[in-house]
Design an enzyme around this catalytic site. Structure first.
Site, PDB file in Angstrom:
ATOM      1  N   ARG A  54     -10.642  -3.548  -3.359  1.00  0.00           N
ATOM      2  CA  ARG A  54     -10.491  -4.602  -2.342  1.00  0.00           C
ATOM      3  C   ARG A  54     -11.640  -4.477  -1.349  1.00  0.00           C
ATOM      4  NH1 ARG A  54      -5.846  -7.245  -0.198  1.00  0.00           N
ATOM      5  NH2 ARG A  54      -6.579  -8.938   1.159  1.00  0.00           N
ATOM      6  N   CYS A  94       3.207 -20.023   7.971  1.00  0.00           N
ATOM      7  CA  CYS A  94       3.796 -19.861   9.306  1.00  0.00           C
ATOM      8  C   CYS A  94       3.894 -18.399   9.714  1.00  0.00           C
ATOM      9  CB  CYS A  94       5.185 -20.491   9.334  1.00  0.00           C
ATOM     10  SG  CYS A  94       6.399 -19.655   8.277  1.00  0.00           S
ATOM     11  N   TYR A 141      -9.206  -1.038   7.322  1.00  0.00           N
ATOM     12  CA  TYR A 141      -8.528   0.235   7.074  1.00  0.00           C
ATOM     13  C   TYR A 141      -9.553   1.355   6.840  1.00  0.00           C
ATOM     14  CZ  TYR A 141      -3.995  -2.144   6.729  1.00  0.00           C
ATOM     15  OH  TYR A 141      -2.846  -2.852   7.006  1.00  0.00           O
ATOM     16  N   CYS A 156       7.532 -13.318   7.087  1.00  0.00           N
ATOM     17  CA  CYS A 156       6.813 -12.284   6.329  1.00  0.00           C
ATOM     18  C   CYS A 156       6.138 -11.322   7.308  1.00  0.00           C
ATOM     19  CB  CYS A 156       5.847 -12.901   5.331  1.00  0.00           C
ATOM     20  SG  CYS A 156       4.735 -14.166   6.001  1.00  0.00           S
ATOM     21  N   GLN A 211       6.326 -16.494   9.843  1.00  0.00           N
ATOM     22  CA  GLN A 211       7.484 -16.156  10.653  1.00  0.00           C
ATOM     23  C   GLN A 211       8.407 -15.115  10.018  1.00  0.00           C
ATOM     24  OE1 GLN A 211       8.085 -20.660  12.108  1.00  0.00           O
ATOM     25  NE2 GLN A 211       9.696 -19.317  12.797  1.00  0.00           N
ATOM     26  N   ARG A 217     -19.516   0.033  13.153  1.00  0.00           N
ATOM     27  CA  ARG A 217     -18.579  -0.263  14.241  1.00  0.00           C
ATOM     28  C   ARG A 217     -17.769   0.966  14.636  1.00  0.00           C
ATOM     29  NH1 ARG A 217     -15.941  -4.473  16.781  1.00  0.00           N
ATOM     30  NH2 ARG A 217     -13.722  -4.235  17.204  1.00  0.00           N
ATOM     31  N   GLY A 250       0.793  -1.223   0.000  1.00  0.00           N
ATOM     32  CA  GLY A 250       0.000   0.000   0.000  1.00  0.00           C
ATOM     33  C   GLY A 250       0.829   1.277   0.000  1.00  0.00           C
ATOM     34  N   HIS A 299      -8.033  -6.327  10.969  1.00  0.00           N
ATOM     35  CA  HIS A 299      -6.818  -6.659  11.708  1.00  0.00           C
ATOM     36  C   HIS A 299      -7.099  -6.848  13.203  1.00  0.00           C
ATOM     37  CE1 HIS A 299      -4.282  -6.446   8.321  1.00  0.00           C
ATOM     38  NE2 HIS A 299      -4.350  -5.162   8.140  1.00  0.00           N
TER      39      HIS A 299
END
Length: 683
Positions: A219, A342, A171, A346, A344, A180, A63, A257
């Protein structure tokens, strides 16, 4: 006669507006952090070009902020000026040179931002951000819409094929579309039409400004997965309004998120949210992209062939293997280095301000660095002792570079500690990693000698040019009285299936292995039975995490219904803090939550006295306790298994020692694969 293509729908072209893509794959947007490094644009150009070279149909960048209020942090990417646009030109040029197409994502982070100028639809803070956003005035919202359009125009100046407007994952735009965090009373709040006005106006005005040649993708949050999120009819209404405003294609996102439902972690079944994408697909006339936990071409083809989507977005799978499409097109999906979800190297790297890479592919994001490594000057005879993660990575990479490699493994099969990881429920994707290495060993002609533990003298006599010791780790035995009692089981014995656990279990050690053992133990539930089919696995996941497919429910949430485990498990830790602090940032919270739902008990500040017929005697913060358990599983760390290295040095050979043999720690496949790969590149 040529055989029909293995994945005919996935590999077929598709028209998006004025553009035609060579196939139906999308490398979805992800933050990489490469832009913050020296030669950032050059790094991004090399990164995306490699994915285009491997066949990705369409790529979306991370982004870019369209104004300073939109920044994720003070160092985030931005596209505000013509000079910034001109500086980005090498990125689309590199992708186009490889036959690909690329969009720039326009992103406003809203209340997720970590800057002093935080703004949002309303002054309602996010539960994952301590900062309180300032409510934008009506005129400021209209000005922000213009900033989105200007950014899109600058993207076209830079040479991108168009833009993705980021309206998902909680976002800025998504914050306007739900009740919300939108309590506005102006033309951007209240009714559904007003809450949708912001994204609709952004798309409409972008189309008017850029004309038909620009590819515009929106998106869309297909499932918010938060209280106060949108019900399905509002999601569909927004998709239809976005289509009418001029978008060429709609991409889907799942979960804000701040949602308490995992959406991309390894414990999420493949294509778990397919149902939500399918109902949007049926309601619109433009192509729809599905995303989240689709990491093999077989799943992608099934979704597309069924008509549940028109394209498949895969971000991390293109980190794991930039040649994903090329290998699928060649009819060799077994050679794909599959993403194991996983996170881990990224997401967890990004969350700790490190540039993203990949556990299974350490070259990802480091393309320039690996390009600059010298080519081998001669073909060497190399012995790699140990077929775990480090040894496999080293053997495959060395053979790939033209060396003659012999791999020794004491066990009857390759994988080492990876085989323990893939025994843990939810970590079945590690099967793919072992499969990949096995295929590559065969492809590159590595001589694999299973069930062999060569001595130093044998290796010396063979006159190898280099010897790599990757013999891994052994479990550490803590000094606890009664460690030889029949109740005691080592984690390797348990996860390998050589030993079983009773109904009441204490697990000594609350690192990553301890949590994996707890997951293994608590996964056996009261209804039992054989492993579920894929659709049943998805249904069980949705039920356990409280996700409903009922379209009328806001945010798609219902009360979670975790299964009842057959065991009681207590996880013990010496340190006084709460267990689980060392787990992955993006996956640990979900694992802790699932184990708590299944009844896991934890104790901190433990010191262990003895194990006997009565159970485990210990002290918890100084207070004497007895845990009346049937089994005590030891997960108290590891020690390097490096006796061979010592023996080799004793006969005058200096071996290369990597992985756990060099440094014992948690079962760290990330470090092991990186180390093995880099050593092989340097040989």
């Amino acid at each position: 006669m040529n055989a029909p293509p293995a994945f005919p729908t996935l590999l077929s072209p598709i028209a998006l507006g004025a553009h035609t893509l060579r196939n139906r794959t999308l490398m979805g947007s992800m933050h990489t952090g490469l832009d913050n490094l020296d030669r950032g644009v050059e790094r991004l150009a090399a990164f995306y070009a490699e994915r285009a070279r491997g066949g990705a149909g369409l790529i979306v960048t991370g982004g870019f902020a369209m104004n300073l209020e939109a920044l994720l942090d003070d160092h985030g990417p931005q596209l505000i000026t013509p000079e910034q646009a001109d500086a980005l030109r090498p990125i689309p040029q590199a992708v186009h040179a490889e036959g690909g197409k690329i969009l720039l994502q326009v992103l406003h982070t809203g209340r997720y931002g970590k800057t002093a100028q935080l703004v949002g639809a309303s002054s309602i803070p996010s539960p994952i951000n301590r900062r309180v956003p300032r409510t934008l005035g009506t005129a400021e919202v209209w000005r922000t819409i213009e900033d989105f359009v200007n950014c899109a125009e600058l993207a076209m100046r830079a040479g991108f094929d168009g833009v993705e407007v980021m309206g998902s994952e909680g976002y800025f735009i998504n914050q306007f579309t739900t009740t919300r965090c939108n309590d506005r009373t102006d033309e951007f709040g209240g009714s559904m039409a007003n809450r949708h006005r912001l994204p609709v106006e952004i798309v409409r005005r972008t189309r008017e400004r850029l004309g038909a040649r620009a590819l515009i993708m929106y998106r869309l949050s297909a499932l918010d997965l938060v209280e106060g999120g949108a019900p399905a009819h509002e999601v569909i209404a927004l998709a239809q309004a976005i289509e009418a405003a001029g978008a060429d294609v709609i991409n889907t996102g799942f979960g804000w998120h701040e949602a308490k439902v995992p959406t991309i972690a390894y414990l999420v079944p493949r294509a778990a949210f397919r149902f939500a994408a399918a109902r949007i697909k049926r309601a619109i006339g433009i192509p729809l992209v599905i995303s989240n936990r689709i990491n093999v071409p077989e799943v992608a083809e099934d979704i597309l062939a069924a008509g549940d989507a028109d394209m498949v977005s895969m971000a991390r799978p293109f980190l794991a293997d930039p040649d994903f499409v090329r290998k699928a097109a060649a009819g060799r999906p077994d050679t794909i280095n599959t993403c194991i979800a996983c996170n881990q190297a990224c997401l967890d790297f990004i969350f700790t301000n490190r540039p993203a890479s990949c556990l299974v592919n350490p070259r990802a994001g480091r393309e320039l660095e690996f390009m600059q490594m010298p080519a081998p000057t001669a073909r060497r005879r190399i012995a790699v002792v140990g077929g775990g993660a480090a040894g496999l990575a080293c053997a495959v990479t060395a053979a790939e570079r033209g060396h003659q490699v012999t791999l020794y493994e004491a066990a009857p099969h390759i994988g080492g500690q990876l085989n323990l990881a893939r025994a843990v429920p939810g970590k079945e994707e590690f099967h793919e990693l072992v499969r990949y290495f096995g295929t590559r060993l065969d492809q590159e002609g590595v001589q694999v000698r299973l069930g062999q533990r060569p001595a130093a003298g044998e290796l010396a006599a063979a006159e190898f040019d280099r010897i790599v010791v990757a013999t891994g780790v052994r479990a550490r035995r803590p000094g606890i009285q009664g460690l030889d009692h029949p109740k005691v089981v080592g984690y390797a014995e348990l996860l390998s299936g050589r030993r079983q656990a009773g109904r009441r279990v204490a697990v000594i050690g609350a690192g990553g292995i301890g949590f994996d053992v707890a997951e293994y133990l608590l996964h056996e539930v009261a209804d039992g039975g054989s492993p579920p089919a894929a659709e049943d696995e998805v249904s069980a996941f949705l039920t356990e995490w409280g996700v409903t497919t009922a379209p009328e429910v806001p945010g798609a949430l219902q009360p979670p219904q975790p299964p009842r485990s057959l065991r009681s498990v207590t996880l013990l830790q010496r340190r006084p803090e709460k267990p689980g602090r060392t787990l992955g940032l993006s996956t640990g919270w979900a694992l802790r939550a699932r184990l708590e739902q299944r009844g896991l008990q934890t104790l901190s500040g433990c010191s262990y006295e003895r194990i006997d017929d009565a159970g485990l005697h210990l002290r918890v913060n100084g207070e004497a306790r007895l845990l009346e358990v049937d089994t005590v599983v030891i997960c108290a760390g590891q020690e390097s298994e490096n006796a061979l290295a010592v023996e080799l040095r004793g006969v005058g050979i200096q071996p290369d020692v990597i992985g756990g043999a060099e440094l014992a720690s948690e079962l760290d496949a990330l470090r092991a694969i990186d180390q093995g790969t880099r050593l092989a590149m340097a040989l």
